[in-house]
Design a protein around this motif. Structure first.
Motif, PDB file in Angstrom:
ATOM      1  N   VAL A  28      13.254 125.574  36.524  1.00  0.00           N
ATOM      2  CA  VAL A  28      12.849 124.268  37.038  1.00  0.00           C
ATOM      3  C   VAL A  28      13.234 124.128  38.511  1.00  0.00           C
ATOM      4  O   VAL A  28      12.433 123.657  39.333  1.00  0.00           O
ATOM      5  CB  VAL A  28      13.484 123.129  36.193  1.00  0.00           C
ATOM      6  N   LEU A  29      14.419 124.565  38.865  1.00  0.00           N
ATOM      7  CA  LEU A  29      14.850 124.466  40.260  1.00  0.00           C
ATOM      8  C   LEU A  29      14.009 125.358  41.172  1.00  0.00           C
ATOM      9  O   LEU A  29      13.609 124.942  42.262  1.00  0.00           O
ATOM     10  CB  LEU A  29      16.327 124.815  40.398  1.00  0.00           C
ATOM     11  N   SER A  30      13.726 126.567  40.748  1.00  0.00           N
ATOM     12  CA  SER A  30      12.959 127.477  41.604  1.00  0.00           C
ATOM     13  C   SER A  30      11.522 126.988  41.780  1.00  0.00           C
ATOM     14  O   SER A  30      10.987 127.018  42.893  1.00  0.00           O
ATOM     15  CB  SER A  30      12.993 128.894  41.054  1.00  0.00           C
ATOM     16  N   VAL A  31      10.905 126.523  40.710  1.00  0.00           N
ATOM     17  CA  VAL A  31       9.543 125.996  40.831  1.00  0.00           C
ATOM     18  C   VAL A  31       9.558 124.709  41.653  1.00  0.00           C
ATOM     19  O   VAL A  31       8.655 124.473  42.474  1.00  0.00           O
ATOM     20  CB  VAL A  31       8.917 125.770  39.433  1.00  0.00           C
ATOM     21  N   GLY A  32      10.572 123.884  41.465  1.00  0.00           N
ATOM     22  CA  GLY A  32      10.686 122.649  42.247  1.00  0.00           C
ATOM     23  C   GLY A  32      10.846 122.913  43.734  1.00  0.00           C
ATOM     24  O   GLY A  32      10.201 122.258  44.566  1.00  0.00           O
ATOM     25  N   VAL A  33      11.692 123.872  44.083  1.00  0.00           N
ATOM     26  CA  VAL A  33      11.878 124.219  45.498  1.00  0.00           C
ATOM     27  C   VAL A  33      10.584 124.778  46.080  1.00  0.00           C
ATOM     28  O   VAL A  33      10.197 124.437  47.206  1.00  0.00           O
ATOM     29  CB  VAL A  33      13.054 125.218  45.658  1.00  0.00           C
ATOM     30  N   SER A  34       9.888 125.619  45.308  1.00  0.00           N
ATOM     31  CA  SER A  34       8.599 126.157  45.773  1.00  0.00           C
ATOM     32  C   SER A  34       7.574 125.048  45.957  1.00  0.00           C
ATOM     33  O   SER A  34       6.817 125.051  46.941  1.00  0.00           O
ATOM     34  CB  SER A  34       8.060 127.180  44.775  1.00  0.00           C
ATOM     35  N   VAL A  46       8.166 121.824  46.632  1.00  0.00           N
ATOM     36  CA  VAL A  46       8.528 121.026  47.804  1.00  0.00           C
ATOM     37  C   VAL A  46       8.200 121.782  49.088  1.00  0.00           C
ATOM     38  O   VAL A  46       7.630 121.206  50.035  1.00  0.00           O
ATOM     39  CB  VAL A  46      10.020 120.624  47.751  1.00  0.00           C
ATOM     40  N   ALA A  47       8.512 123.067  49.145  1.00  0.00           N
ATOM     41  CA  ALA A  47       8.212 123.860  50.340  1.00  0.00           C
ATOM     42  C   ALA A  47       6.701 123.926  50.587  1.00  0.00           C
ATOM     43  O   ALA A  47       6.245 123.782  51.727  1.00  0.00           O
ATOM     44  CB  ALA A  47       8.789 125.270  50.197  1.00  0.00           C
ATOM     45  N   SER A  48       5.924 124.120  49.531  1.00  0.00           N
ATOM     46  CA  SER A  48       4.468 124.169  49.679  1.00  0.00           C
ATOM     47  C   SER A  48       3.906 122.831  50.134  1.00  0.00           C
ATOM     48  O   SER A  48       3.014 122.784  50.991  1.00  0.00           O
ATOM     49  CB  SER A  48       3.813 124.572  48.356  1.00  0.00           C
ATOM     50  N   LEU A  49       4.404 121.749  49.564  1.00  0.00           N
ATOM     51  CA  LEU A  49       3.937 120.426  49.970  1.00  0.00           C
ATOM     52  C   LEU A  49       4.276 120.122  51.424  1.00  0.00           C
ATOM     53  O   LEU A  49       3.451 119.570  52.167  1.00  0.00           O
ATOM     54  CB  LEU A  49       4.520 119.350  49.064  1.00  0.00           C
ATOM     55  N   ILE A  50       5.483 120.494  51.836  1.00  0.00           N
ATOM     56  CA  ILE A  50       5.871 120.276  53.238  1.00  0.00           C
ATOM     57  C   ILE A  50       4.953 121.056  54.170  1.00  0.00           C
ATOM     58  O   ILE A  50       4.448 120.519  55.159  1.00  0.00           O
ATOM     59  CB  ILE A  50       7.349 120.650  53.465  1.00  0.00           C
ATOM     60  N   MET A  51       4.704 122.337  53.841  1.00  0.00           N
ATOM     61  CA  MET A  51       3.811 123.149  54.671  1.00  0.00           C
ATOM     62  C   MET A  51       2.395 122.578  54.700  1.00  0.00           C
ATOM     63  O   MET A  51       1.748 122.541  55.749  1.00  0.00           O
ATOM     64  CB  MET A  51       3.774 124.590  54.157  1.00  0.00           C
ATOM     65  N   ALA A  52       1.913 122.116  53.548  1.00  0.00           N
ATOM     66  CA  ALA A  52       0.552 121.583  53.482  1.00  0.00           C
ATOM     67  C   ALA A  52       0.421 120.301  54.298  1.00  0.00           C
ATOM     68  O   ALA A  52      -0.524 120.151  55.080  1.00  0.00           O
ATOM     69  CB  ALA A  52       0.167 121.328  52.018  1.00  0.00           C
ATOM     70  N   VAL A  53       1.360 119.393  54.143  1.00  0.00           N
ATOM     71  CA  VAL A  53       1.280 118.111  54.851  1.00  0.00           C
ATOM     72  C   VAL A  53       1.444 118.314  56.355  1.00  0.00           C
ATOM     73  O   VAL A  53       0.674 117.770  57.160  1.00  0.00           O
ATOM     74  CB  VAL A  53       2.321 117.118  54.295  1.00  0.00           C
ATOM     75  N   VAL A  54       2.435 119.099  56.757  1.00  0.00           N
ATOM     76  CA  VAL A  54       2.655 119.347  58.182  1.00  0.00           C
ATOM     77  C   VAL A  54       1.467 120.094  58.781  1.00  0.00           C
ATOM     78  O   VAL A  54       1.016 119.775  59.886  1.00  0.00           O
ATOM     79  CB  VAL A  54       3.981 120.115  58.402  1.00  0.00           C
TER      80      VAL A  54
END
Length: 134
Positions: A7-13, A15-23
């Motif tokens: 859950v933590l690894s998928v969650g971190v992935s 969040v990182a993907s969402l940050i990259m997509a939005v930015v």
């Protein structure tokens, strides 16, 4: 612990993907390329390092994705005999070569995705439920 780790690894992935997509979208708006690295200039050193790391990641993880296919093909042809390293490497090279050949011969992956999606959807909708019932 395994569930927490997953859950933590998928969650971190996520969040990182969402940050990259939005930015990426906020930086390039309507001109955002599906591969965000293509939006940056070719001579940008930091982006070229990111491209290199992305390529290394693909080269190192691509053969691992063939693990199940390799094991199933080996079991079909050789039964339950243990798969030795030379045979395993040969299957991996064969599978990677086939996918490379498809990628080199195909200009538009839409047809490949349509075919794989159609086969997968058929299996999920009609074949697997019947197999599970049996």
């Amino acid at each position: 612990r395994w569930v927490l780790t997953t859950v933590l690894s998928v969650g971190v992935s996520l969040v990182a993907s969402l940050i990259m997509a939005v930015v990426g979208y906020l930086a390039f708006k309507q001109n955002t390329d599906p591969n965000i690295l293509n939006n940056f200039p070719v001579d940008n050193v930091v982006i070229n390092i990111a491209r290199l790391l992305f390529a290394v990641t693909m080269v190192l993880t691509f053969p691992i994705e063939h693990f199940v296919s390799r094991e199933v093909i080996d079991m079909l042809l050789f039964g339950r005999s243990p798969c030795d390293w030379p045979r395993s490497i040969a299957w991996t090279l064969l599978l990677c070569s086939i996918t490379l050949l498809i990628a080199l011969l195909t200009d538009d992956l839409g047809a490949v995705l349509d075919l794989s999606g159609g086969l997968s959807a058929t299996a999920v909708a009609f074949i697997f439920p019947g197999l599970i019932y049996l």
